[in-house]
Design an enzyme around this catalytic site. Structure first.
Site, PDB file in Angstrom:
ATOM      1  N   TYR A  33      40.998  43.207  42.489  1.00  0.00           N
ATOM      2  CA  TYR A  33      39.873  42.841  43.350  1.00  0.00           C
ATOM      3  C   TYR A  33      39.467  44.004  44.235  1.00  0.00           C
ATOM      4  CZ  TYR A  33      42.802  42.435  47.567  1.00  0.00           C
ATOM      5  OH  TYR A  33      43.620  42.703  48.640  1.00  0.00           O
ATOM      6  N   LYS A 151      45.145  47.589  43.118  1.00  0.00           N
ATOM      7  CA  LYS A 151      44.719  46.512  44.035  1.00  0.00           C
ATOM      8  C   LYS A 151      44.674  45.181  43.279  1.00  0.00           C
ATOM      9  CE  LYS A 151      41.391  45.731  47.793  1.00  0.00           C
ATOM     10  NZ  LYS A 151      42.350  45.846  48.908  1.00  0.00           N
ATOM     11  N   GLU A 183      52.953  50.278  54.619  1.00  0.00           N
ATOM     12  CA  GLU A 183      51.596  49.944  55.075  1.00  0.00           C
ATOM     13  C   GLU A 183      51.613  48.571  55.721  1.00  0.00           C
ATOM     14  OE1 GLU A 183      49.143  49.974  51.572  1.00  0.00           O
ATOM     15  OE2 GLU A 183      50.626  48.884  50.410  1.00  0.00           O
ATOM     16  N   LEU A 207      48.532  51.346  48.879  1.00  0.00           N
ATOM     17  CA  LEU A 207      47.175  51.276  48.357  1.00  0.00           C
ATOM     18  C   LEU A 207      46.410  52.524  48.773  1.00  0.00           C
ATOM     19  CD1 LEU A 207      45.068  49.462  46.903  1.00  0.00           C
ATOM     20  CD2 LEU A 207      44.344  48.731  49.177  1.00  0.00           C
TER      21      LEU A 207
END
Length: 287
Positions: A33, A151, A183, A207
């Protein structure tokens, strides 16, 4: 107001939109996505999001949806149909539905990817109160799979992390692996020490944030020093300031980590300035 959404080539009311129960996104989390922000009715960093989507699909050996070349037009039409001034567009691609459940990937000649897009109206997105007050984060163990650079829609643990933070009276969680911060649950993490911006380098561990890339570019252009390396949670607690970046938050200052206030417990000058620069520059280049 009923939103107009997009499903496999058709615009339709959200109340009429359906996807097969055999879709691999539903059964296997076999999908990717992107979320693109909208300010002043225009798309921010669209080219970056499109490039990352293409990379995610390639990394999973997933075909592009048949409407891939029309995605900019589709985004703009959804903005128009739903009268979005400030908000986001969510895009999801899955490997589709072969009409049954099977671990083996379906034949791409007979099973095409599923493409879904919808909008989220977020008035005040650029003027969020949290950007002025800062957010509090807790640290949690990072137990996600090893390919966080893709992702995917595998978001169960990040969702659990958000709930852990909420239960602890915080706003978000930073994930820790081998003693170092990877993260946030849905954002990239940064600390600032002695005016230097420190953030983990790109790898399969995090990411490759589109907003991250833009913010670091703007920081360097503003003659700010940037160091890309891992940092520990203890190092973060001793930082002068900290912040996160993402498509939906832009730049949010972090004022507390695991109950430890950073500096005076208020947003620091670097985070405030980077948010200002990012919004100004992104509005100029929005399409």
């Amino acid at each position: 107001m009923t939103r107009t959404v997009y499903v496999n080539g058709q615009y339709m009311p959200e109340t009429e939109a359906t996807v097969s129960i055999f879709d691999r996104g539903f059964l296997m989390a076999d999908g990717v996505y992107e979320v693109t922000s909208v300010l002043d009715g225009k798309l921010l960093d669209f080219d970056g999001h499109l490039a990352r989507l293409e990379r995610s699909l390639a990394e999973l050996d997933m075909d592009k949806p048949d409407q891939f070349d029309d995605l900019l037009e589709i985004h703009r039409e959804l903005v128009r149909l739903n009268d979005i001034d400030e908000g986001m567009i969510y895009l999801q691609v899955t490997r589709g539905s072969s009409g049954d459940r099977d671990f083996v990937f379906p034949d791409t000649q007979t099973t095409r990817p599923t493409l879904v897009l919808f909008t989220q109206s977020k008035p005040g997105l650029a003027d969020s109160p949290a950007a002025k007050t800062g957010i509090k984060v807790i640290s949690i163990e990072d137990i996600r799979w090893g390919r966080r650079d893709i992702k995917t829609v595998q978001l169960l643990y990040p969702s659990m992390g958000k709930m852990m933070a909420k239960k602890a009276g915080a706003d978000d969680a930073w994930m820790i692996e081998d003693g170092h911060v990877t993260e946030g649950t849905s954002n990239n993490a940064y600390i600032v020490k002695g005016g230097k911006i420190i953030t983990r380098q790109l790898s399969n561990d995090i990411l490759h944030g589109i907003t991250r890339a833009a913010v670091l570019r703007f920081a360097r252009e503003a003659q700010m020093e940037v160091e890309e390396r891992p940092f520990t949670i203890d190092e973060a607690k001793e930082a002068d300031e900290a912040f996160i970046t993402s498509a939906s938050t832009f730049v949010f200052p972090v004022v507390e980590i695991d109950g430890t206030k950073l500096g005076e417990g208020t947003p620091g000058p670097v985070a405030r300035r980077l948010r200002e620069i990012y919004l100004d520059e992104s509005r100029k280049s929005a399409i």
